[in-house]
Design an enzyme around this catalytic site. Structure first.
Site, PDB file in Angstrom:
ATOM      1  N   GLU A 186      -8.862   6.905  -8.247  1.00  0.00           N
ATOM      2  CA  GLU A 186      -7.723   6.329  -7.522  1.00  0.00           C
ATOM      3  C   GLU A 186      -6.711   7.451  -7.305  1.00  0.00           C
ATOM      4  O   GLU A 186      -6.478   8.251  -8.211  1.00  0.00           O
ATOM      5  CB  GLU A 186      -7.123   5.190  -8.361  1.00  0.00           C
ATOM      6  CG  GLU A 186      -5.986   4.464  -7.691  1.00  0.00           C
ATOM      7  CD  GLU A 186      -5.540   3.240  -8.496  1.00  0.00           C
ATOM      8  OE1 GLU A 186      -6.374   2.336  -8.747  1.00  0.00           O
ATOM      9  OE2 GLU A 186      -4.362   3.202  -8.862  1.00  0.00           O
ATOM     10  N   ARG A 214       0.827  -1.215   0.000  1.00  0.00           N
ATOM     11  CA  ARG A 214       0.000   0.000   0.000  1.00  0.00           C
ATOM     12  C   ARG A 214       0.858   1.261   0.000  1.00  0.00           C
ATOM     13  O   ARG A 214       0.431   2.307  -0.490  1.00  0.00           O
ATOM     14  CB  ARG A 214      -0.930   0.007   1.204  1.00  0.00           C
ATOM     15  CG  ARG A 214      -1.935  -1.135   1.208  1.00  0.00           C
ATOM     16  CD  ARG A 214      -2.879  -1.077   0.017  1.00  0.00           C
ATOM     17  NE  ARG A 214      -3.818  -2.198   0.018  1.00  0.00           N
ATOM     18  CZ  ARG A 214      -4.695  -2.424  -0.956  1.00  0.00           C
ATOM     19  NH1 ARG A 214      -4.749  -1.621  -2.019  1.00  0.00           N
ATOM     20  NH2 ARG A 214      -5.498  -3.448  -0.897  1.00  0.00           N
TER      21      ARG A 214
END
Ligand code: 3EB
Length: 339
Positions: A329, A225
């Site tokens: 995103e 991440r």
């Protein structure tokens, strides 16, 4: 003492001037009509910018860089970090898995040979990302090819994954035999590697992508991440992967603003975890926002400013995102105050 590089947005119309300066690691341009640019630091990303501006991204180095090209991989290094890029050709639309594997092999081989074996961040731009091909979505074929190489080159893969984004752009196949078409229609990668590794950070609100259940691909996405990198006593960088409205492993919300809100909560959670690890607060320094529908970025910008303040430079690009239902995103760079 200074950080080994910083990243800034600049006006695309005067961006060429940066390439005349040897204190530049990379110049990322958007909406580029593809052209042959021999400078290995010049990196076109074929996505239109939303909102009428013409922005480029420049990576500034406090020291002169050494740039070159080997095995089709362009690179530029300054002793601490190495920028790399590669453009490949697609010989058939259903061969994305082996193409991706070859591209990753070359990328890792060049970084290692240059003395920067640790990947912190990889940007993947995949033609026709969401298209079904031979019964498999091309994103999943890409994931399988990437996984194959990362499993082979990374010891202890699940704690050493670079941060990443995988973004799609529309492409049509062009005759490959023609020299002027080389690099026009294939996978594009660019990346940041370092002499020493960073620290993988996962998001407590999200299942780690490499642990997604098999419906996201038998050999599914492999990225962290975020990656936290401490640059001696000069400060920290946090390289934030593409972050979307995914909670657990489920895509949430049908509309753009609701997905944006969830994405911002995910980003806040990631920054909290990383700040704890860094033992210093990390603040976003630069955000790149990928939006699937061609929308006005103004309301999106207002909402992001509410979350992170008006000082954070932002760039809005129209793009395909790896799950069809995802509309937005956000990726970026965060820094600690010392930086
Ligand atoms: C997600 O959270 C959204 O495959 O490299 C985000 C960032 C996503 C990177 C990748 C995929 C990737 O799963 C999708």
């Amino acid at each position: 003492m200074v950080l080994p590089f910083t990243v800034a947005y600049c006006d695309a119309n005067s961006a060429d001037e940066h390439l005349a300066d040897d204190h530049r690691l990379a110049l990322i341009r958007f909406q580029e009509p593809v052209r042959v640019d021999p400078d290995p630091r010049s990196c076109p990303v074929p996505l239109p910018e939303l909102g009428g501006a013409a922005t480029a991204e420049v990576w500034l180095s406090p020291r002169p860089v050494q740039a070159g090209m080997v095995s089709g991989v362009g690179y530029a290094g300054n002793g601490d970090v190495l920028f790399l890029q590669l453009r490949s050709n697609e010989y058939a639309p259903d061969a994305l898995q082996p193409l991706t594997a070859i591209a990753y092999r070359r990328l890792f081989a060049v970084a290692r040979a240059q003395g920067y074996p640790h990947f912190l961040r990889i940007w993947n731009y995949v033609p026709n990302l969401n298209q079904e091909c031979g019964g498999l979505e091309r994103y999943l074929a890409f994931c399988a090819g990437r996984r194959q190489v990362l499993d082979a080159v990374l010891a202890d893969v699940e704690t050493r994954l670079p941060a990443a984004s995988a973004i799609g752009f529309p492409a049509s196949f062009v005759p490959l035999a023609k020299e002027e078409n080389v690099g026009k229609n294939g996978l594009r990668l660019y990346a940041l590697a370092a002499r020493e590794s960073g620290e993988q950070i996962e998001n407590p609100r999200q299942v780690s992508a490499f642990h997604y259940p098999p419906e996201y691909g038998r050999r599914g996405p492999s990225f962290s991440r975020a990656v936290l990198k401490r640059w001696g006593n000069d400060g920290h960088h946090l390289y934030i992967s593409g972050t979307a409205s995914v909670v657990g492993h489920i895509s949430r919300h049908d509309d753009l603003m609701a997905q944006l809100d969830e994405t911002l909560v995910n980003l806040e959670a990631l920054l909290t975890v990383a700040s704890r690890r860094a033992a210093t607060p990390l603040q976003p320094a630069l955000l790149r926002v990928y939006v699937r529908p061609a929308s006005d970025p103004a309301p999106l910008r207002r909402r992001i400013v509410q979350a992170f303040g008006s000082a954070v430079p932002m760039l809005f690009l129209q793009a395909d995102i790896c799950r069809r239902e995802l509309l937005i995103e956000i990726e970026g760079l965060a820094v600690s105050p010392a930086g």
